[in-house]
Design an enzyme around this catalytic site. Structure first.
Site, PDB file in Angstrom:
ATOM      1  CG  ASP A  53     111.456   3.391  54.561  1.00 30.48           C
ATOM      2  OD1 ASP A  53     110.240   3.635  54.672  1.00 30.48           O
ATOM      3  OD2 ASP A  53     112.181   3.105  55.546  1.00 30.48           O
ATOM      4  CE  LYS A 121     108.186   9.193  56.542  1.00 26.80           C
ATOM      5  NZ  LYS A 121     108.729   7.997  57.212  1.00 26.80           N
ATOM      6  CD  GLU A 190     103.733   3.659  60.061  1.00 23.33           C
ATOM      7  OE1 GLU A 190     104.742   4.335  59.785  1.00 23.33           O
ATOM      8  OE2 GLU A 190     103.424   2.592  59.487  1.00 23.33           O
TER       9      GLU A 190
HETATM   10  O1  KIV Z   1     107.556   4.830  53.720  1.00 23.23           O
HETATM   11  C1  KIV Z   1     106.373   5.068  53.958  1.00 23.23           C
HETATM   12  O2  KIV Z   1     105.478   4.736  53.181  1.00 23.23           O
HETATM   13  C2  KIV Z   1     106.034   5.751  55.192  1.00 23.23           C
HETATM   14  C3  KIV Z   1     104.598   5.788  55.562  1.00 23.23           C
HETATM   15  C4  KIV Z   1     104.431   5.912  57.008  1.00 23.23           C
HETATM   16  C5  KIV Z   1     103.883   6.868  54.850  1.00 23.23           C
HETATM   17  O3  KIV Z   1     106.891   6.243  55.856  1.00 23.23           O
END
Ligand code: KIV
Length: 287
Positions: A53, A121, A190
């Site tokens: 995202d 995710k 993260e």
């Molecule tokens: O959206 C994104 O780029 C992420 C990063 C933490 C890889 O979730």
């Protein structure tokens, strides 16, 4: 360990990722947002492509990821999926796509799978357990995302390293355990101290994929445009740029613009010519 070029690879699967993880191979994940970035990532032989995202900040000009919608994510995922990458393909659940009820969550995530993603995710710890259970129940593999979760920019008060206080570190260690026990196939960590990420990695069996979480995670992820220096200005501390893409591309375009203005582009090699037999028509015709 296989480091075959992408065109010689078969599609990476979830069991394959686990086999690599248990064999001690570091997993490599990068974001991609369209066919061009996906083709480059896949040709580089990365293990996982994430349609993140972060498309919101990186490609669409938003300040953060909160305005990113399912429609935007689907649009970008479809472009990436059309390239049929060998890498394992994941999509990020955007803000509000998993907050408004389990049925809507499963429909959104299932839509990603129908568009070619192999997993999703989503951000958050134990409070996401009902959502994670519902997704797994619908055969949708889930990667958890702990630490600096960009969709929580407001409660966090900005993009700050998380887990530095004792209670927060303990909370994160607990969350990691609970997400693993719920069935997440991996955890993205993260913006947390390296030693905390190392302890999470040591205490869970599933792979941890770090970004700003130090070297001891089971794998690493970076944003495509960050690794390639495509964004102007300085990068965050955790980014390593392998090329100054912004400058390189700007200089190349500047050179092309100069050639256009001087009449140096295009030349004969870059132009088409009429067949010999047709050429007289040019002088025979008058307006
Ligand atoms: O959206 C994104 O780029 C992420 C990063 C933490 C890889 O979730």
């Amino acid at each position: 360990m296989s480091h075959l070029p992408a065109d010689a690879r078969t599609r990476v699967t979830l069991p394959q990722l686990h086999t690599w993880h248990h064999a001690g191979r570091k997993l490599v994940m990068v974001t991609a947002y369209d066919a061009a970035t996906a083709r480059i990532a896949d040709a580089a032989g990365v293990d996982i492509i994430l349609v993140g995202d972060s498309v919101g900040n990186v490609c669409l000009g938003f300040e953060n990821t909160l305005p990113v919608s399912m429609a935007m994510m689907n649009h970008h995922l479809e472009a990436v999926a059309r390239t049929q990458p060998s890498a394992f393909l994941m999509a990020d659940m955007p803000y509000l796509s998993y907050h408004l009820g389990l049925e809507e969550t499963v429909r959104n995530a299932g839509g990603f799978l129908q568009r070619g993603a192999q997993a999703v995710k989503l951000e958050g710890g134990a409070k996401r357990l009902p959502v994670i259970h519902a997704l797994l129940d619908a055969e949708i593999p889930v990667m958890g995302h702990l630490g600096l979760t960009p969709q929580s920019v407001n409660p966090m008060g900005g993009f700050k390293v998380q887990g530095k206080q004792k209670a927060d570190a303990l909370h994160l260690l607990e969350d990691a355990q609970r997400l693993q026990d719920a069935g997440c196939f991996a955890l993205l960590l993260e913006g947390i101290p390296a030693d905390l990420a190392a302890r999470v990695t040591e205490t869970v069996e599933i792979p941890t994929i770090g970004i700003g979480a130090g070297p001891q995670c089971s794998g690493q992820v970076l944003v495509f445009h960050d690794v390639l220096g495509l964004l102007p200005g300085t990068s965050p501390k955790f980014v390593r740029r392998y090329i100054e893409g912004f400058q390189e591309l700007r200089d190349a375009l500047t050179a092309w613009a100069g050639d256009v203005r001087s009449g140096g582009f295009p030349d004969a090699r870059e132009s088409y010519t009429l067949p010999e037999a047709v050429r007289p028509v040019l002088t025979q015709w008058h307006p």
